[in-house]
Enzyme design. Structure first.
Site, PDB file in Angstrom:
ATOM      1  N   ARG A 157       5.571  58.336  84.617  1.00 17.93           N
ATOM      2  CA  ARG A 157       4.966  57.093  85.102  1.00 17.93           C
ATOM      3  C   ARG A 157       3.864  57.421  86.112  1.00 17.93           C
ATOM      4  NH1 ARG A 157       8.524  51.896  87.033  1.00 17.93           N
ATOM      5  NH2 ARG A 157       6.757  50.472  87.317  1.00 17.93           N
TER       6      ARG A 157
ATOM      7  N   SER B  76       2.110  55.616  88.332  1.00 25.69           N
ATOM      8  CA  SER B  76       2.181  55.124  89.715  1.00 25.69           C
ATOM      9  C   SER B  76       3.283  55.826  90.494  1.00 25.69           C
ATOM     10  CB  SER B  76       2.409  53.609  89.731  1.00 25.69           C
ATOM     11  OG  SER B  76       3.659  53.293  89.142  1.00 25.69           O
TER      12      SER B  76
ATOM     13  N   TYR C 271      -7.150  52.430  89.878  1.00 25.61           N
ATOM     14  CA  TYR C 271      -7.235  53.135  88.594  1.00 25.61           C
ATOM     15  C   TYR C 271      -8.646  53.023  88.013  1.00 25.61           C
ATOM     16  CZ  TYR C 271      -2.096  53.653  88.146  1.00 25.61           C
ATOM     17  OH  TYR C 271      -0.764  53.992  88.306  1.00 25.61           O
TER      18      TYR C 271
ATOM     19  N   GLU D 192      -1.206  52.164  76.823  1.00 27.01           N
ATOM     20  CA  GLU D 192      -0.461  52.206  78.088  1.00 27.01           C
ATOM     21  C   GLU D 192       0.565  51.075  78.108  1.00 27.01           C
ATOM     22  OE1 GLU D 192      -2.918  52.316  81.638  1.00 27.01           O
ATOM     23  OE2 GLU D 192      -1.348  53.268  82.813  1.00 27.01           O
TER      24      GLU D 192
END
Lengths: 342, 342
Positions: A71, A73, A194, A284
């Protein structure tokens, strides 16, 4: 074959996050720091976390294989020091490896690196080598800003990063340039940091000559390249003004953009300005935007629909975007698939 | 009438930059600091710097009026302290005022603010008031990151900024959210920092409820809104996920995007996803990208052509983009024009 090159393990069993929270608490109170062995996740738990989530959606949407990484984040390289990141990356990468072993037909692995702000990227090499050699991973995620929104590392084109590029090139492993959580309150992680990182990475490459030093290095810039395709004229004009070659020569042998752009007009723009050879399919999914678009009735992140429906793409273009480009940019994936007759 | 809402005085006589360089040198060596009175630029010099540049191109391209502000990259709020910025802003704003007096039919003024990192924005109010009251300026440029790429200020939605908003609302003056030079080597000023600031500002507004507190406040997000229109689905999806109203309700009474997008496909995308009421014409000409696009034979920044040629816009839409929206968002400009029978 339809390959989604951008999936993260966002649905990992809760024990993973609980362990991470204890690791973080342990930074202030070392007595409470957990041992790696205290994290126990069974194969059945892994299977369930995938079968009911990513795999289910892949089957619904007609996606054959996903390049799967920890992941984004949760990488959170800004937390703790190198040892913190090293332990955490090893755990997350091993889970990805186990998922690829449990679902070998549907997932290939991509590694996170144990980056840490201010630490020499060379320290990432053992984990990188291990993921490629022992885990058969086909790509890495490289965070251009391990500080998490303070941007304290040199640009990606600086020699600072070259030790990583040398190993990537040696093993024919591409890097997806993917930031992690922003700890700067100015930047929302999913809606600003991002995308900013994507735009920033492209412009760093534009102003330098990194790909003269590494002619075979491959970067995937995710989220459709941030702001770049929308401002393609600006970037063409800046390259010209800076005395650089045409972008087609200067950058586009080494950079592809993924299709994580969550509406039809965005994908149409991407396909209109970026050559089909430089677009790789990605969703994603179960990621940044999980809802259903009230304007279409479909999930925002069901990007395959936009590609299927884009008038900008020919059937031959779609075949490149869905499969051929991914196999070109991720040669180790191509070889693994070919070896299995796919 | 065709109004370009985004022009900077990039062609100011060289004496201005020389004075600024001496001011900067004076930070280390106060004995060498110049007095304000040492800067002398004649009306003839001002006239020539405009007539041969912006005004010439406006006439060639059919632009009637430009909202004109000090050169964005020269604001450089990160240099020195509040006094440095205060002196510099006063000089730059006065030059803009003189240009608007010399060419009242073709230029309206917008102010830079004497922002300084870590300094209370309240300190900007005297200069802001002076520019509106004494100079008849119709807008300000607000830098969301006075640190120049280190992003050390709170988000635009923080109460930190409220004193500025209170005065803007009181005087019915909109703010263009425009960053200045990046002193962070990660961010190219024109190719990364500006676009990142645009995206960041929009997302800051999305996550908060600023416009509940200031229902009449108007923000212009330049450069087509950074990455936002290209990722409009992502932003709609994030708003939904965060429990915010539809963007049309949540933000689009208070935010417009300009048309500084330097190619036809970008403008077409902008016009396809953003309501015509939320687009204002701008070129930022003789600015970031000054060359001629080899693909079209026209200047990259000749954005009027893209709007004229966009199949996404009806004649009524174009009238909004070129004039009506600007007059709505900049009410003091509208009143000044109306008073002159325009």
């Amino acid at each position: 074959m339809i390959i989604d090159c951008h999936g993260h393990y966002t649905t990992a069993p809760a024990a993973l996050e609980q362990w991470r929270n204890r690791q973080i608490a342990g930074l202030a109170d070392p007595a409470s720091a957990p041992a790696v062995a205290e994290l126990r996740i069974s194969d059945d738990e892994l299977r369930a976390s995938i079968a009911d989530n990513q795999l289910k959606k892949m089957q619904e949407r007609g996606i054959d294989l996903t390049i799967f990484s920890p992941r984004a984040s949760f990488m959170a390289h800004h937390i703790g020091d190198f040892q913190t990141s090293s332990t955490w990356a090893a755990i997350c990468n091993e889970l990805i490896y186990r998922v690829t072993r449990l679902f070998p037909d549907h997932f290939a692995g991509a590694a996170m690196l144990p980056q840490s702000p201010g630490v020499d990227p060379k320290t990432c090499l053992p984990e990188l080598e291990r993921c490629v050699r022992d885990y058969g991973m086909v790509a890495v995620n490289l965070n251009p800003d391990p500080s998490g929104g303070h941007w304290t590392s040199p640009p990606l084109t600086d020699r600072h990063w070259y030790p990583i590029y040398e190993v990537l090139v040696e093993h024919r492993v591409p890097a997806m340039i993917h930031a992690s959580t922003s700890c700067n309150p100015c930047f929302h992680t999913l809606g600003a940091h991002y995308l900013n990182a994507d735009t920033t990475a492209f412009m760093q490459c534009l102003t330098a000559d990194l790909f003269k030093d590494f002619p075979t290095l491959q970067f995937i810039i995710p989220h459709g390249g941030g702001a770049v395709p929308f401002h393609w004229g600006r970037f063409r004009g800046l390259a010209q003004q800076l005395g650089k070659p045409l972008l087609s020569e200067h950058l586009m042998h080494n950079i592809v953009f993924d299709t994580c752009v969550y509406h039809q007009p965005g994908i149409d723009l991407l396909a209109r300005v970026i050559p089909a050879d430089n677009i790789v399919f990605a969703s994603e999914m179960i990621g940044a935007v999980r809802g259903i678009d009230p304007e279409t009735g479909h999930h925002f992140d069901d990007t395959k629909r936009y590609i299927d429906d884009s008038p900008q793409l020919t059937p031959a273009d779609r075949a490149k975007v869905f499969e051929a480009n991914v196999r070109r940019v991720y040669p180790r994936l191509d070889e693994a698939l070919t070896a299995r007759g796919r």
